[in-house]
Scaffold this motif. Structure first.
Motif, mmCIF file in Angstrom:
data_model
loop_
_atom_site.group_PDB
_atom_site.id
_atom_site.type_symbol
_atom_site.label_atom_id
_atom_site.label_comp_id
_atom_site.label_asym_id
_atom_site.label_seq_id
_atom_site.Cartn_x
_atom_site.Cartn_y
_atom_site.Cartn_z
ATOM 1 N N TYR A 75 17.833 -7.362 18.405
ATOM 2 C CA TYR A 75 16.462 -7.970 18.231
ATOM 3 C C TYR A 75 16.888 -6.704 16.386
ATOM 4 N N ILE A 76 16.321 -8.092 15.786
ATOM 5 C CA ILE A 76 16.342 -8.014 13.973
ATOM 6 C C ILE A 76 14.811 -7.928 13.444
ATOM 7 N N PHE A 77 14.941 -6.455 12.724
ATOM 8 C CA PHE A 77 13.556 -7.083 12.936
ATOM 9 C C PHE A 77 13.667 -6.458 10.518
ATOM 10 N N ALA A 78 12.350 -7.133 9.971
ATOM 11 C CA ALA A 78 12.188 -6.867 8.738
ATOM 12 C C ALA A 78 11.012 -6.394 8.666
ATOM 13 N N VAL A 79 10.391 -5.196 7.538
ATOM 14 C CA VAL A 79 9.399 -4.379 6.836
ATOM 15 C C VAL A 79 9.134 -4.840 5.354
ATOM 16 N N PHE A 80 8.522 -5.474 4.739
ATOM 17 C CA PHE A 80 8.193 -5.988 3.363
ATOM 18 C C PHE A 80 7.325 -4.972 3.013
ATOM 19 N N THR A 81 7.477 -4.420 1.961
ATOM 20 C CA THR A 81 6.274 -3.837 0.874
ATOM 21 C C THR A 81 6.418 -4.500 -0.194
ATOM 22 N N SER A 82 4.986 -4.359 -0.316
ATOM 23 C CA SER A 82 4.344 -6.085 -1.746
ATOM 24 C C SER A 82 3.378 -4.734 -2.080
ATOM 25 N N SER A 83 3.696 -5.337 -3.170
ATOM 26 C CA SER A 83 2.079 -4.886 -3.568
ATOM 27 C C SER A 83 0.365 -6.107 -2.700
ATOM 28 N N SER A 84 0.758 -7.547 -3.281
ATOM 29 C CA SER A 84 0.210 -8.431 -1.880
ATOM 30 C C SER A 84 0.206 -7.845 -1.216
ATOM 31 N N GLY A 85 0.799 -8.029 -0.455
ATOM 32 C CA GLY A 85 0.141 -7.781 1.310
ATOM 33 C C GLY A 85 0.916 -8.785 2.312
ATOM 34 N N LYS A 86 2.824 -9.935 0.872
ATOM 35 C CA LYS A 86 2.685 -10.877 1.291
ATOM 36 C C LYS A 86 4.384 -10.506 1.415
ATOM 37 N N ASN A 87 5.176 -11.458 2.534
ATOM 38 C CA ASN A 87 6.458 -11.274 1.975
ATOM 39 C C ASN A 87 6.627 -12.520 0.728
ATOM 40 N N GLY A 88 6.334 -13.636 0.237
ATOM 41 C CA GLY A 88 7.032 -15.016 -0.402
ATOM 42 C C GLY A 88 8.244 -15.322 0.198
ATOM 43 N N LYS A 89 9.073 -15.640 -0.361
ATOM 44 C CA LYS A 89 10.717 -16.014 -0.348
ATOM 45 C C LYS A 89 10.806 -15.090 0.827
ATOM 46 N N ALA A 90 10.894 -13.874 0.710
ATOM 47 C CA ALA A 90 12.153 -12.669 0.949
ATOM 48 C C ALA A 90 12.182 -12.981 2.504
ATOM 49 N N LYS A 128 -4.344 1.018 -0.253
ATOM 50 C CA LYS A 128 -2.908 0.321 0.296
ATOM 51 C C LYS A 128 -2.114 1.892 0.392
ATOM 52 N N LEU A 129 -2.263 2.617 -0.411
ATOM 53 C CA LEU A 129 -1.693 3.962 -0.057
ATOM 54 C C LEU A 129 -2.234 4.598 1.539
ATOM 55 N N LYS A 130 -3.386 4.648 1.016
ATOM 56 C CA LYS A 130 -4.137 5.674 2.005
ATOM 57 C C LYS A 130 -4.531 5.168 2.935
ATOM 58 N N LYS A 131 -4.049 3.753 3.406
ATOM 59 C CA LYS A 131 -3.722 2.581 5.219
ATOM 60 C C LYS A 131 -2.960 2.767 4.811
ATOM 61 N N ALA A 132 -1.647 2.852 4.751
ATOM 62 C CA ALA A 132 -0.319 2.542 5.179
ATOM 63 C C ALA A 132 -0.092 3.192 5.846
ATOM 64 N N PRO A 133 0.308 4.624 6.513
ATOM 65 C CA PRO A 133 1.134 4.693 8.022
ATOM 66 C C PRO A 133 -0.252 4.298 8.777
ATOM 67 N N GLU A 134 -1.300 3.793 8.902
ATOM 68 C CA GLU A 134 -1.529 3.722 9.896
ATOM 69 C C GLU A 134 -1.347 2.103 10.523
ATOM 70 N N ARG A 135 -0.823 1.677 8.727
ATOM 71 C CA ARG A 135 -0.197 -0.040 9.596
ATOM 72 C C ARG A 135 1.211 0.641 9.951
ATOM 73 N N LEU A 136 1.868 1.004 9.554
ATOM 74 C CA LEU A 136 3.215 1.375 9.375
ATOM 75 C C LEU A 136 3.309 1.953 11.012
ATOM 76 N N GLU A 137 2.130 2.561 11.190
ATOM 77 C CA GLU A 137 1.978 3.232 12.213
ATOM 78 C C GLU A 137 1.848 2.365 13.543
ATOM 79 N N GLY A 138 1.156 1.045 13.541
ATOM 80 C CA GLY A 138 1.040 -0.372 14.000
ATOM 81 C C GLY A 138 2.614 -0.940 14.316
#
Length: 277
Positions: A75-90, A128-138
């Motif tokens: 199982y290989i997963f990736a978490v991408f952080t970005s201002s837009s919330g989109k990983n683009g080509k990453a 974004k910073l306020k919502k990040a912990p809840e999003r990360l928990e998900g």
């Protein structure tokens, strides 16, 4: 589980540690392996937590990925952080490298966070910073359930059941064609540089620069030509002595994750010890 990260402002370091600690896993900064070749990963659960720079992976991340080999990944997963919330080509480029290594991504997650480069509106960045912990928990809960969530557009034709196979199609300039690679035009125009009138030579920027691109000489910071655009020097300088040539970037406020200290950024070359919950 093993989790790899690359961090300048602390966003991905914060997220990577949260994920690794939940699984009693190991958390490693990729610059820990900067001088290594042919890095074999024996863990069966592997995480990559990376920022998105200019709609893509940072060039140092690409260079690191090309050195990896995998023994038995499940199982290989990736978490991408970005201002837009989109990983683009990453995500697509990460998947290309993994295909070349005869494995594949199981899941991709986007985590909106305050950015390190382009100025954003304070209210939106705070939200974004306020919502990040809840999003990360998900995200962590999805990882616990081995959720598979890779967009079909990332998959090679072979994985779609067709005959054509282009795993290993990473271009020769996969790393060098990246924005901010060494002395490219983008690094000349957009890379940070020190203001000699403000710099006190405290040495923080030298310690936190992941590529060793900054040295203190004659009591002042001196930048080389190996910038990776993490902007750690810009955001962590206590005298705000680092600036950028491009006018739109000059006025942006400093930002770093409130739960991360500059010492942790400086130590990202060292193994983060396993912690119990």
């Amino acid at each position: 589980m093993i989790v790899f990260y690359f961090s300048g402002t602390g966003n991905t370091l914060w997220a990577a540690k949260k994920i690794a600690n939940r699984f009693w896993g190991e958390c490693h900064g990729i610059m820990e392996y900067a001088a290594d070749k042919a890095i074999q990963i024996e863990d069966d659960r592997i995480g990559f937590v990376f920022p998105v720079y200019m709609n893509d992976l940072p060039w140092v991340v690409k260079a690191f990925l090309l050195e990896l080999s995998f023994k038995n990944p499940k199982y290989i997963f990736a978490v991408f952080t970005s201002s837009s919330g989109k990983n683009g080509k990453a995500a697509k480029n990460l998947e290309k490298v993994l295909q070349m290594k005869h494995t594949k991504l199981s899941a991709v997650f986007d985590l909106p966070m305050p950015g390190n480069c382009i100025p954003g509106k304070k209210a939106k960045e705070t939200e974004k910073l306020k919502k990040a912990p809840e999003r990360l928990e998900g995200i962590i809960k999805d990882i616990q359930k081995n959720t598979k969530s890779v967009n079909q557009k990332f998959l090679s034709d072979k994985r779609r059941g067709m005959q054509k196979h282009y795993a290993g199609s990473v271009k020769p300039n996969f790393v060098t064609g990246s924005w901010f690679y060494r002395q490219g035009m983008a690094s000349t125009v957009m890379k940070p540089y020190p203001d000699d009138k403000k710099c006190t030579g405290c040495g923080i920027c030298e310690k936190i620069c992941p590529t060793g691109n900054i040295q203190i000489k004659n009591g002042r910071a001196v930048h080389g030509n190996c910038c990776t655009a993490c902007y750690a020097c810009y955001h962590w300088c206590p005298k705000q002595a680092h600036t950028v040539s491009m006018p739109i970037l000059r006025g942006r406020k400093q930002y770093h994750h409130p739960d991360v200290g500059w010492q942790e950024i400086a130590n990202q070359k060292k193994e983060q010890k396993r912690e119990k919950r």
